[in-house]
Design a protein around this motif. Structure first.
Motif, PDB file in Angstrom:
ATOM      1  N   ARG A   1       2.753   3.100   3.141  1.00  0.00           N
ATOM      2  CA  ARG A   1       4.204   3.194   3.053  1.00  0.00           C
ATOM      3  C   ARG A   1       4.653   4.629   3.331  1.00  0.00           C
ATOM      4  O   ARG A   1       5.629   4.862   4.041  1.00  0.00           O
ATOM      5  N   VAL A   2       3.936   5.618   2.817  1.00  0.00           N
ATOM      6  CA  VAL A   2       4.265   7.030   3.082  1.00  0.00           C
ATOM      7  C   VAL A   2       4.100   7.330   4.570  1.00  0.00           C
ATOM      8  O   VAL A   2       4.942   7.996   5.183  1.00  0.00           O
TER       9      VAL A   2
ATOM     10  N   CYS B   1       0.847  -1.210   0.000  1.00  0.00           N
ATOM     11  CA  CYS B   1       0.000   0.000   0.000  1.00  0.00           C
ATOM     12  C   CYS B   1       0.876   1.251   0.000  1.00  0.00           C
ATOM     13  O   CYS B   1       1.633   1.493   0.949  1.00  0.00           O
ATOM     14  N   ALA B   2       0.745   2.057  -1.034  1.00  0.00           N
ATOM     15  CA  ALA B   2       1.577   3.259  -1.164  1.00  0.00           C
ATOM     16  C   ALA B   2       1.260   4.285  -0.074  1.00  0.00           C
ATOM     17  O   ALA B   2       2.178   4.922   0.474  1.00  0.00           O
TER      18      ALA B   2
END
Length: 150
Positions: free
Chosen positions: A37-38, A33-34
């Motif tokens: 991750r951020v 999951c982007a």
């Protein structure tokens, strides 16, 4: 695992888990999951920032030196307290010494007899109670007489 659960677990997660270095459901979700991750990267940055700040605040003195400083400060505080406690006693002794030397001595009476009147006064200053001692210090000023009972 959905994003809501992942972000909730991120608050308690180990930094290695946030970096996806371990095999766990949270690490797997962060890798896939982007957005999470951020969020994990941001948490890792803040964690590192806090560690850097803590390292900067740490004392740069050894434990032995810190203990020596604390002991020295404790000894100084003890000395100051002793001096503060003795100051009134020393001041009173100094004043009594000055009065004794400046006026030619100390006039005392027996505890059972009244104190003799100073020449300028008409009545005795104090009558002593049994077991009490009184000293009278005459000064150059006839209006000032120091009476010390002890």
């Amino acid at each position: 695992m959905n994003c809501s659960e992942a972000r909730h677990r991120m608050l308690e997660a180990d930094p290695d888990e946030l970096r996806s270095e371990v095999d766990s459901p949270l690490s797997a979700h962060i890798r896939s999951c982007a957005l999470c991750r951020v969020a994990a990267d941001h948490m890792l940055e803040q964690h590192q920032h806090l560690r850097d700040m803590m390292a900067a605040v740490r004392p740069r003195v050894s434990t032995k030196l810190a203990l020596q400083r604390a002991e020295r400060q404790a000894r100084l505080r003890t000395r100051r307290r002793l001096l503060v406690g003795l100051t009134p006693v020393l001041a009173a002794a100094g004043v009594a010494g000055i009065l004794l030397v400046g006026n030619g001595g100390l006039t005392t009476t027996e505890p059972s007899q009244p104190i003799a009147a100073v020449s300028e006064l008409r009545q005795p200053l104090i009558e002593t109670a049994s077991g009490q001692q009184v000293a009278v210090f005459e000064t150059d000023n006839p209006d000032i007489v120091v009476v010390w009972s002890f």
